[in-house]
Design an enzyme around this catalytic site. Structure first.
Site, short mmCIF file in Angstrom:
data_model
loop_
_atom_site.label_atom_id
_atom_site.label_comp_id
_atom_site.label_asym_id
_atom_site.label_seq_id
_atom_site.Cartn_x
_atom_site.Cartn_y
_atom_site.Cartn_z
N ASP A 122 0.83 -1.21 0.00
CA ASP A 122 0.00 0.00 0.00
C ASP A 122 0.87 1.26 0.00
O ASP A 122 2.08 1.21 0.27
CB ASP A 122 -0.89 -0.05 1.25
CG ASP A 122 -2.24 0.62 1.05
OD1 ASP A 122 -2.35 1.46 0.15
OD2 ASP A 122 -3.16 0.31 1.81
N ASP A 145 -10.74 1.74 -3.51
CA ASP A 145 -11.22 1.40 -2.16
C ASP A 145 -12.73 1.30 -2.13
O ASP A 145 -13.30 0.87 -1.13
CB ASP A 145 -10.75 2.46 -1.15
CG ASP A 145 -9.45 2.06 -0.49
OD1 ASP A 145 -8.95 0.95 -0.80
OD2 ASP A 145 -8.92 2.84 0.31
C1 DGJ Z 1 -5.96 1.63 1.93
C2 DGJ Z 1 -6.27 0.45 1.10
O1 DGJ Z 1 -6.70 0.83 -0.16
C3 DGJ Z 1 -7.29 -0.40 1.83
O2 DGJ Z 1 -7.70 -1.47 1.04
C4 DGJ Z 1 -6.67 -0.88 3.11
O3 DGJ Z 1 -5.59 -1.72 2.83
C5 DGJ Z 1 -6.22 0.31 3.94
N1 DGJ Z 1 -5.38 1.20 3.19
C6 DGJ Z 1 -5.50 -0.15 5.16
O4 DGJ Z 1 -4.97 0.90 5.87
#
Ligand code: DGJ
Length: 699
Positions: free
Chosen positions: A441, A505
């Site tokens: 991430d 997301d």
């Molecule tokens: C952002 C990501 O896009 C989510 O899927 C998740 O992993 C969160 N971060 C976790 O902090």
């Protein structure tokens, strides 16, 4: 000793596309055509036909070569201005008609103290990649300000399409007329960006998925970058892309060089689908992947609640539903009970996981699933042991703290100690738990990218790539997902070293229909993470039926991001049916050609994936329909001469009226009929989708 330049134009051709490069002068070669294949014509025949009445930009557009638009190269040497005028030193070509080839050009300007090497390749699918390398041959430093790759467009390219977006709503299309001037999409976020255009497309007026001539550019780079289209009043137009450099970011000492990222150019004579297919084919050939396991990610199921019993129950239910990979998201490492602490402390949290991750990892494997883990390597919370011990590892000026975003700062990866720490930590955990998968991430833009006092996004991005490459070298079977608060790091630079992207997301299937459709222009479905979310979406609050959520996730690399411990028995059963369908269809979904119909009614979408023998389509009702008359469902991309059997796959969606007969009884029709006349479209309720399977019966 320098060789004599080859003066005849070179034609690279493949899969219906051609690139004609005229190196007949002593200056930089000019691309005279990027478009349709020209058939059996040989290089020397083409020059009279290609003689342009207006100036054609040289390979690296420059004022010295009578190009008055944006220069391809800009830079300066201690305030001295010496307009570069290249002399061609070498022009090498290796081309096989119909199979593409490579052209390498070397040029220099002794007085300006610069050398240039340009490489253009057309692959077997007709996709063009370009890279320039500039070298400083003088004693004084050369401050590079920009080096972009460009290809010319014909005047008939009258419209532009590019993309914007935000967190949880990526790749929103925007279209405009392509008038005089430059339309430039510039990114200074230090990552590809939620609003990163991905592709900048030019096309003939009214181009669609299946019609019109289109040209598109993409820069394979995850740091700052630029894409632009430019039209000058005296005729020439071009499409360009490259890294966006801040002042002082690249200073070349004597003998030092800078290479652009690979910049991709794709052309189509028949709409966006064909241009997109060249990109998909390229990626699939460059990085073939094993079968994509259906994934469960616990983020929206449990967030930071890492209670072992709850996670074990989630894993049991996931396995029962047919999930093949379990990914433990954010929250497993020291001090990470919320998003305000712990980033950087990449040790399993002893309080939450007194026996380490083994109890979960072992159970997951016993259940027949792979095990994956979340990392956010480039980030650090000020409230972490790492930040307290090594404040000097934070990217920025030592004199002040950069602004926080999501409570976090950025680690300076170009600092060897920070890089070594991350490599050691990730490598150790991958080894200890034999991780199959990392979700990597990157949850913020980079506000003050200063490395050693100079602009640092280039160094940061290069170091992140090195880290990914080194981990892959040490763990060749490890798969990596590129996530950046959803889809903010989606580009072919990162996809050259990772196996899928987290598309967004937002798991809201209605928004996802559009996000996946447009992200999917660049990224093939096998690398697009698409999860079945909770009944009430966590981002939008919208409630959507399971059939719609599942039929939306079905068309990507399918996964689940839903607290299955709260799902009913019938929901679990239905989910299992969809997962089984995905597994049955994934040989098509993950290998076929993506097609999207130019469906006239905006309340519906039609998309599919087509292999010669077998295809899968979705008819998606997004919203209420204004028309009350019958709608037609045309299935594009089939062989017009072949006979197909059309049937419905998966659970039937809720419908608003009686279904046409073909939905209940398979029908046999030729590809031409299915593509042109189509079938009567079923009348579906908004937010429902019908999955349609098409099998070739005869050729
Ligand atoms: C952002 C990501 O896009 C989510 O899927 C998740 O992993 C969160 N971060 C976790 O902090």
């Amino acid at each position: 000793m320098s060789e004599e330049p080859d003066l005849s134009p070179v034609i690279l051709s493949a899969a219906g596309a051609a690139l004609v490069i005229d190196g007949s002068g002593s200056d930089l070669p000019r691309v005279r055509h990027f478009g349709a294949d020209l058939g059996p014509a040989a290089g020397p025949d083409l020059l009279p036909a290609l003689a342009a009445p207006t100036p054609v930009a040289p390979l690296l557009p420059a004022q010295g070569d009578s190009w008055y638009g944006r220069p391809g190269l800009s830079g300066e040497r201690a305030g001295e201005h010496w307009p570069v005028r290249w002399t061609l030193d070498r022009f090498d070509a290796e081309a096989t008609p119909g199979r593409g080839g490579t052209v390498t050009i070397a040029a220099s300007d002794e007085r300006a103290g610069l050398e240039l090497v340009s490489e253009l390749t057309m692959d077997a699918g007709g996709l063009v990649t370009m890279r320039h390398t500039v070298r400083n041959t003088a004693a004084s430093p050369y401050r590079l300000q920009g080096l972009t790759c460009a290809l010319p467009l014909p005047a008939r390219a009258g419209e532009l399409l590019d993309f914007t977006g935000r967190w949880a709503l990526e790749k929103v299309p925007q279209r405009r007329a392509f008038g005089h001037g430059a339309w430039s999409r510039e990114n200074r976020r230090g990552r590809t960006g939620h609003d990163g255009t991905g592709l900048l497309v030019a096309g003939t007026n009214g181009f669609g998925f299946r019609s019109g001539e289109v040209w598109a550019v993409h820069t394979g780079w995850s740091g700052n970058h630029v894409h632009y289209a430019e039209r000058l009043h005296d005729g020439p137009c071009l499409l360009a892309g490259g890294e966006l450099l801040e002042p002082g970011e690249i200073v070349l000492g004597e003998g030092e060089s800078y290479s652009t990222p690979l910049v991709y150019f794709t052309w189509s004579g028949g709409g966006l689908d064909e241009a997109s297919a060249r990109l998909h084919d390229h990626l699939r050939a460059a990085r073939p992947l094993p079968v994509r396991p259906v994934t469960l990610n616990n983020w929206e199921a449990t967030y930071f609640d890492h209670g072992l019993d709850r996670l074990l129950e989630l894993a049991e239910r996931a396995a029962t539903a047919g999930v093949e990979r379990f990914v433990l998201d954010d929250g497993w490492f020291r001090h990470r009970r919320h998003d305000r602490a712990g980033l950087g402390d990449w040790y399993v949290d002893e309080g939450v996981w007194p026996d380490g991750l083994r109890p979960l990892a072992d159970r997951v494997r016993k259940l027949g699933m792979q095990f994956g883990l979340w990392f956010e390597p480039e980030m650090v919370n000020p409230d972490s042991d790492l930040a307290r011990e090594h404040p000097d590892w934070i990217l920025g000026r030592a004199e002040r703290t950069p602004p926080l975003q999501r409570n976090q700062l950025v680690l300076d990866l170009a600092r060897p100690q920070a890089y070594d720490y991350l490599l050691e930590r990730i490598d150790t955990i991958v080894t200890e738990y034999e991780l199959d998968y990392i979700k990597w991430d990157h949850n913020r833009d980079i506000a003050e990218p200063v490395h050693d006092g100079v602009a640092g996004v280039h160094a940061q991005t290069s170091a992140a790539y090195r880290l990914l490459d080194e981990l892959r070298r040490r763990h060749p079977a490890l798969e990596i997902e590129s996530c950046s608060s959803g889809g903010a790091r989606v580009d072919l630079g990162v996809l050259a070293r990772t196996d899928r992207v987290w598309t967004s997301d937002s798991n809201d299937a209605l928004d996802r229909q559009a996000i996946q459709r447009w992200t999917g222009l660049l990224v093939p479905p096998d690398r697009l993470g698409c999860h079945v979310g909770a009944p009430r979406d966590h981002c939008t609050g919208r409630r959507l039926p399971l059939a719609f959520r599942a039929a939306t996730a079905l068309f990507g690399h399918m996964g689940v991001e839903w607290d299955l411990t709260s799902a009913s028995a019938s929901e679990l059963e239905e989910l299992a049916t969809w997962i089984a369908l995905h597994k049955r269809l994934r040989p098509v979904l993950h290998a076929g050609r993506v097609v999207r119909a130019d469906h006239a009614d905006p309340s519906s979408l039609v998309h599919g994936v087509v292999l010669p023998e077998h295809a899968v389509f979705a008819f998606v009702r997004l919203d209420s329909r204004v028309e009350t008359g019958p709608d037609t469902l045309r299935l594009p991309g089939l062989d017009p001469d072949a006979l197909y059997e059309v049937s419905v796959a998966g659970p039937l969606p809720e419908r608003a009226a009686a279904l046409p007969r073909w939905v209940e009884e398979p029908v046999r029709l030729h590809g031409a009929v299915l593509g042109e006349l189509g079938l009567p479209a079923p009348v579906l309720r908004p937010t429902s989708a019908l999955v349609i399977e098409v099998r070739r019966v005869t050729s």
